[in-house]
Design a protein around this motif. Structure first.
Motif, PDB file in Angstrom:
ATOM      1  N   UNK A 176     -16.622  76.187-126.319  1.00 53.94           N
ATOM      2  CA  UNK A 176     -15.682  75.461-125.494  1.00 53.94           C
ATOM      3  C   UNK A 176     -14.978  74.418-126.340  1.00 53.94           C
ATOM      4  N   UNK A 177     -14.049  73.707-125.703  1.00 57.27           N
ATOM      5  CA  UNK A 177     -13.314  72.674-126.428  1.00 57.27           C
ATOM      6  C   UNK A 177     -14.291  71.654-127.002  1.00 57.27           C
ATOM      7  N   UNK A 214     -11.213  65.005-121.393  1.00 56.46           N
ATOM      8  CA  UNK A 214     -10.733  66.386-121.293  1.00 56.46           C
ATOM      9  C   UNK A 214     -11.768  67.340-121.888  1.00 56.46           C
ATOM     10  N   UNK A 215     -12.285  66.977-123.055  1.00 53.87           N
ATOM     11  CA  UNK A 215     -13.309  67.807-123.668  1.00 53.87           C
ATOM     12  C   UNK A 215     -14.630  67.620-122.948  1.00 53.87           C
ATOM     13  N   UNK A 222      -4.615  79.290-120.363  1.00 51.87           N
ATOM     14  CA  UNK A 222      -4.789  77.844-120.332  1.00 51.87           C
ATOM     15  C   UNK A 222      -6.037  77.456-121.132  1.00 51.87           C
ATOM     16  N   UNK A 223      -5.922  76.466-122.037  1.00 55.06           N
ATOM     17  CA  UNK A 223      -7.103  76.047-122.810  1.00 55.06           C
ATOM     18  C   UNK A 223      -8.210  75.535-121.901  1.00 55.06           C
ATOM     19  N   UNK A 224      -9.443  75.740-122.312  1.00 56.03           N
ATOM     20  CA  UNK A 224     -10.570  75.299-121.507  1.00 56.03           C
ATOM     21  C   UNK A 224     -10.725  73.786-121.597  1.00 56.03           C
ATOM     22  N   UNK A 225     -11.249  73.196-120.540  1.00 58.87           N
ATOM     23  CA  UNK A 225     -11.450  71.756-120.492  1.00 58.87           C
ATOM     24  C   UNK A 225     -11.394  71.248-119.075  1.00 58.87           C
ATOM     25  N   UNK A 226     -11.395  69.935-118.907  1.00 57.37           N
ATOM     26  CA  UNK A 226     -11.286  69.297-117.603  1.00 57.37           C
ATOM     27  C   UNK A 226      -9.823  69.017-117.287  1.00 57.37           C
ATOM     28  N   UNK A 227      -9.388  69.426-116.111  1.00 49.36           N
ATOM     29  CA  UNK A 227      -8.029  69.185-115.646  1.00 49.36           C
ATOM     30  C   UNK A 227      -8.080  68.316-114.395  1.00 49.36           C
ATOM     31  N   UNK A 228      -6.919  67.821-114.008  1.00 49.40           N
ATOM     32  CA  UNK A 228      -6.838  66.913-112.869  1.00 49.40           C
ATOM     33  C   UNK A 228      -5.976  67.527-111.779  1.00 49.40           C
ATOM     34  N   UNK A 257      -7.205  62.441-106.449  1.00 46.68           N
ATOM     35  CA  UNK A 257      -7.424  63.072-107.749  1.00 46.68           C
ATOM     36  C   UNK A 257      -8.791  63.736-107.767  1.00 46.68           C
ATOM     37  N   UNK A 258      -8.846  64.901-108.361  1.00 42.92           N
ATOM     38  CA  UNK A 258     -10.102  65.657-108.421  1.00 42.92           C
ATOM     39  C   UNK A 258     -10.174  66.345-109.781  1.00 42.92           C
ATOM     40  N   UNK A 259     -11.337  66.290-110.401  1.00 40.45           N
ATOM     41  CA  UNK A 259     -11.540  66.940-111.693  1.00 40.45           C
ATOM     42  C   UNK A 259     -11.830  68.421-111.488  1.00 40.45           C
ATOM     43  N   UNK A 260     -11.066  69.259-112.172  1.00 38.36           N
ATOM     44  CA  UNK A 260     -11.238  70.714-112.117  1.00 38.36           C
ATOM     45  C   UNK A 260     -11.619  71.205-113.511  1.00 38.36           C
ATOM     46  N   UNK A 261     -12.733  71.900-113.600  1.00 39.97           N
ATOM     47  CA  UNK A 261     -13.196  72.451-114.883  1.00 39.97           C
ATOM     48  C   UNK A 261     -12.634  73.860-115.039  1.00 39.97           C
TER      49      UNK A 261
END
Length: 655
Positions: free
Chosen positions: A154-155, A564-565, A108-114, A132-136
């Protein structure tokens, strides 16, 4: 001299609330929409590809925050920046609590996911109140013969579209009125805010500077000015140089001012209408629970209402002003903090540093004087995780208190909410929270929607458990429907169930109480002829040439509200990248419980075809057509003889 009307109210019980249309609307909202909330506690906020997200999930009533809701199924989704669901789970909760884990794909590409969590019925009230929660996620070890080294970058933001700089205005209550002092909040977006310098000024059409504009570090602020009929006002920003016009004031209307003080809340209603505030109704509710329904009878243009703060429950309180035609004309949110020291959890340990794989001996104690999830002061449910110090990500996120009491009731969450509400060192931040709420709105329902909707029909039904939905089609053309009957067999218990499809081949099994992954067998059958399409006498002996497809639930379109970045440098998380790679390597090599032996050589003698033929002729029995594996037969341990085993096989009769 104008007379000021002061009304002091103390709320004792619900006998003050008459069954007015507004009260009935709130009660109808409660009955129809059955508000629910979901909160997910993850073991940490930063992960590497290939790791597992461990979660404790809480499902509570949206008004009381107590467990025990009509829904028992919770949907968990991990989404990327396009909103596409990467991994999803359906979990069952019978008492408002559940556990779940999601394995992150290694590549999975690096970045912020939800991370998104909700019940199916929650979608009837819109998507703003879904958890909703931000997952790095950082680069992980790729699955290959040779372990790939971690990426050193990183991205990046290269090629990203630059967000438009804006200044948005929020007149208190909704509108400013000509000749009535008006408080206006503002939010500065995508503009650098200079420290210790003036950001801009409020000016009139002649360019005269009226008020200095200086937002805080979060980009929000407020000012008060006197609107005038036919007069225009602007905010003149120094850097970048631009002017933004304020929304025009109403010639006639109502202005609602709320002063959230230490022990009381004061409500000031102002108007220029000739009959004054007569016939105006002030309604307060918290999460749809009615707190006040007060009609004003004064013909004066001003009225104060003062209410002791201890009469309100903790959380966001919505204050709405209705005119004599029972139409909402002004609205304002304010926040009531929980009592100090409520629900404190103390943790004591024998040491401050834990070595890898060392047992952690902890002593937990909770006051439970104000439990958010239970009204029983003798019990608590606590989820706790121990993580490496390198995994202490700086990603902002809610804890269960700030989500239930604050951000779950807002259209735009308040950032750094745990720090603002519960950081003892920072002290009280009530004024800052109030400034945030001036730029937020209640979005769980619209008054017009619940007052005009007489016959509510939910688009998304309640789910009392886990469902298995699918479609039966033709074997040679799966897109063509084939109505008939579908058979379900649970291999572990031998449970069998059958359902008829509709004319389009759709079928559904459930609801089930499932707490883990389980294996089932699905079989579809139909009878030839148009008259036999929905024949209930279809059995497993009928035509088996069908194709069964499992249908996934429709995933709602949820906007991605965080970048995302990330601008975080690789060096800032290098320690966790190295630690994660070490742990993943150990897990891959040793956690399978396999034993790596020294290299050995096995010698064998090839059997020639003549010898093979001779052995087969001398055998008493030939190769069997079928084999019976005892472990696969349900109830095999209770069999006394071979015949008892055979009798348990489907389709076998022993006499």
């Amino acid at each position: 001299m104008k007379k000021l009307i002061l009304i002091l109210l103390t709320l004792y019980s619900t006998f003050l609330f008459s069954q007015s249309p507004i009260s009935a609307s709130l009660e109808k909202y409660r009955i129809d929409f059955i508000p629910e909330k979901v909160f997910v506690h993850t073991d940490k906020n930063i992960y590497a590809g290939g790791e597992v997200i461990w979660m404790a999930v809480y499902l509570v009533d949206g008004q009381t925050h107590l467990s025990g809701t009509p829904s028992n199924a919770i949907k968990i989704e991990l989404r990327n920046k396009e909103g596409k669901v990467i991994v999803h789970k359906n979990i069952f909760s019978n008492d408002g609590h559940a556990a779940c884990d999601i394995a992150i794909p290694a590549a999975l590409p690096s970045g912020n996911y939800q991370l998104v969590a909700y019940t199916n019925y929650q979608k009837n009230t819109g998507l703003d109140n879904l958890f909703r929660k931000t997952i790095r996620i950082i680069p992980g070890i790729q699955r290959a013969e040779k372990i790939a080294p971690p990426k050193k970058t990183l991205a990046s933001n290269k090629g990203a579209v630059k967000a438009k700089s804006t200044v948005r205005f929020f007149p208190e209550g909704g509108d400013c009125v000509d000749g009535v002092p008006c408080q206006v909040a503002y939010a500065v977006e995508n503009i650098t805010i200079p420290s210790q310098k003036t950001f801009g000024h409020l000016i009139d059409r002649k360019g005269k500077q009226l008020v200095e504009i200086k937002p805080n570090k979060y980009g929000i602020g407020k000012f008060t000015y006197l609107p005038k009929k036919g007069e225009k006002f602007w905010i003149k920003i120094q850097r970048p140089s631009k002017r933004v016009q304020l929304p025009p004031a109403l010639e006639k209307g109502y202005h609602l001012n709320v002063r959230n003080e230490k022990d009381t809340v004061k409500f000031l209603v102002k108007t220029k209408i000739a009959i004054g505030v007569k016939g105006i109704r002030l309604v307060l509710h918290s999460r749809g629970q009615l707190l006040l329904n007060q009609k004003l009878s004064s013909d004066q243009p001003f009225a104060w209402i003062k209410i002791p703060k201890n009469n309100f429950p903790a959380g966001v309180v919505s204050c709405t002003l209705f005119d004599f035609q029972k139409m909402p004309v002004a609205e304002r949110l304010f926040f009531v903090a929980p009592p100090e020291g409520a629900s404190e959890i103390s943790i004591k340990a024998d040491t401050t540093v834990f070595e890898p794989r060392q047992d952690a001996q902890l002593k937990l104690n909770t006051t439970n004087s104000y439990n958010l999830l239970s009204d029983d002061s003798t019990t608590s449910r606590i989820s706790l995780s121990i993580i490496p110090k390198q995994a202490n990500s700086k990603i902002d996120g809610d804890d269960i208190r700030t989500w239930l009491l604050l951000n779950s009731d807002l259209d735009i969450p308040v950032p750094y909410a745990p720090e603002l509400l519960f950081d003892k060192e920072a002290g009280s931040q009530d004024q800052l929270i109030d400034d945030f709420l001036l730029t937020r709105g209640w979005r769980r329902f619209r008054w017009e929607a619940i007052t005009n909707n007489k016959n509510f029909v939910p688009e998304f039904p309640l789910e009392k458990g886990i469902y298995l939905n699918g479609r039966m089609g033709k074997y040679e053309r799966a897109e063509r429907s084939r109505p008939g009957k579908v058979f379900l067999t649970h291999t572990a218990s031998g449970h069998e169930e059958e359902v008829m499809t509709d004319m389009k081949g759709n079928f559904s099994f459930g609801p089930y109480e499932l707490f883990d992954t389980t294996n089932i067998i699905l079989q579809g059958r139909f009878k030839l002829g148009k008259k036999n399409r929905l024949n209930p006498k279809i059995s497993l002996d009928n035509n088996p040439y069908v194709r069964l497809q499992i249908k996934e639930d429709g995933f709602p379109q949820i906007p991605f509200k965080v970048p995302f970045e990330t601008n975080e440098s690789f060096e800032s998380i290098k320690e966790y990248v190295d630690l994660s790679n070490d742990m993943l390597t150990i897990a891959r090599n040793y956690d399978s419980l396999s034993i790596v032996l020294d290299e050995i050589e096995i010698e064998g003698k090839r059997i020639v075809s003549a010898e093979k033929e001779r052995r087969e002729r001398t055998l008493m029995y030939t190769v069997p057509n079928n084999r019976l594996v005892v472990d696969s037969v349900p109830g095999a341990s209770s069999a006394l003889t071979l015949f008892d085993l055979l009798r348990r096989l489907p389709g076998v009769t022993v006499s």
